[in-house]
Structures are given as structure tokens and as C-alpha cells.
Design a protein around this motif. Sequence first.
Motif, PDB file in Angstrom:
ATOM      1  N   LYS A 193       1.426   9.105  -5.994  1.00 23.55           N
ATOM      2  CA  LYS A 193       1.793  10.630  -5.890  1.00 23.55           C
ATOM      3  C   LYS A 193       2.740  10.928  -7.423  1.00 23.55           C
ATOM      4  O   LYS A 193       2.551  12.009  -7.874  1.00 23.55           O
ATOM      5  N   LYS A 194       3.640  10.172  -7.627  1.00 24.97           N
ATOM      6  CA  LYS A 194       4.519  10.400  -8.649  1.00 24.97           C
ATOM      7  C   LYS A 194       3.799  10.387 -10.013  1.00 24.97           C
ATOM      8  O   LYS A 194       3.834  11.243 -10.986  1.00 24.97           O
ATOM      9  N   HIS A 195       2.775   9.588 -10.015  1.00 25.51           N
ATOM     10  CA  HIS A 195       2.040   9.445 -11.438  1.00 25.51           C
ATOM     11  C   HIS A 195       1.154  10.911 -11.496  1.00 25.51           C
ATOM     12  O   HIS A 195       1.079  11.427 -12.579  1.00 25.51           O
ATOM     13  N   GLN A 196       0.509  11.240 -10.489  1.00 25.26           N
ATOM     14  CA  GLN A 196      -0.079  12.325 -10.221  1.00 25.26           C
ATOM     15  C   GLN A 196       0.560  13.703 -10.912  1.00 25.26           C
ATOM     16  O   GLN A 196      -0.008  14.684 -11.421  1.00 25.26           O
ATOM     17  N   LEU A 201       0.895  -1.425  -0.080  1.00 27.50           N
ATOM     18  CA  LEU A 201       0.068  -0.070  -0.157  1.00 27.50           C
ATOM     19  C   LEU A 201       0.825   1.214   0.133  1.00 27.50           C
ATOM     20  O   LEU A 201       0.613   2.251  -0.714  1.00 27.50           O
ATOM     21  N   GLU A 202       2.019   1.301   0.911  1.00 28.65           N
ATOM     22  CA  GLU A 202       2.705   2.458   0.700  1.00 28.65           C
ATOM     23  C   GLU A 202       3.471   2.624  -0.475  1.00 28.65           C
ATOM     24  O   GLU A 202       3.461   3.821  -1.200  1.00 28.65           O
ATOM     25  N   THR A 203       3.920   1.455  -1.272  1.00 27.96           N
ATOM     26  CA  THR A 203       4.358   1.485  -2.390  1.00 27.96           C
ATOM     27  C   THR A 203       3.619   2.317  -3.561  1.00 27.96           C
ATOM     28  O   THR A 203       3.804   3.151  -4.325  1.00 27.96           O
TER      29      THR A 203
END
Length: 72
Positions: free
Chosen positions: A53-56, A45-47
Motif C-alpha cells: 500500500k505504501k509502495h503504491q 502477509l499483513e506486513t
Amino acid sequence: MNTVSFRLSNDEKDFMQRLANSKEISLSELAKTTILESLENQIDLETYNNLMKKHQINDESISHAEMMQELI
């Protein structure tokens, strides 16, 4: 092999023992596998959250229609 111990109420132990019995495994095996699965799920879940976040930040998604246009 190492040993780890933790405290349980009688109700908690009885509940866990019944579950272990229903799976035909030891209480120790139930505790070990359940804890390890939970920790692995937390890491997954953390990954996922970090990657989302990086994708957004750098979203390069395209629509289905845009994909079909590229394929033609």
C-alpha cells in the motif's frame, strides 16, 4: 512450560495424529509448530500488504530500459 488445550472431533484428532506419526513427531509438536507457522505467515502477509500500500502511494519504480539507460 504452559499447556493449552482445544477441542477436536475424533476425525480431526485421528487426522492430526496420523500426520504427526508420518512426521515422527508428537501430536503436541505438530499442533504447536503448525499454529506458530500459520501465525507467522499471517504477520508476514499483513506486513507485505501494508508495505505494498505504501509502495503504491509513492511508486518510484522504473522500467528495465530506464535502469539500463542509467547504468550506461
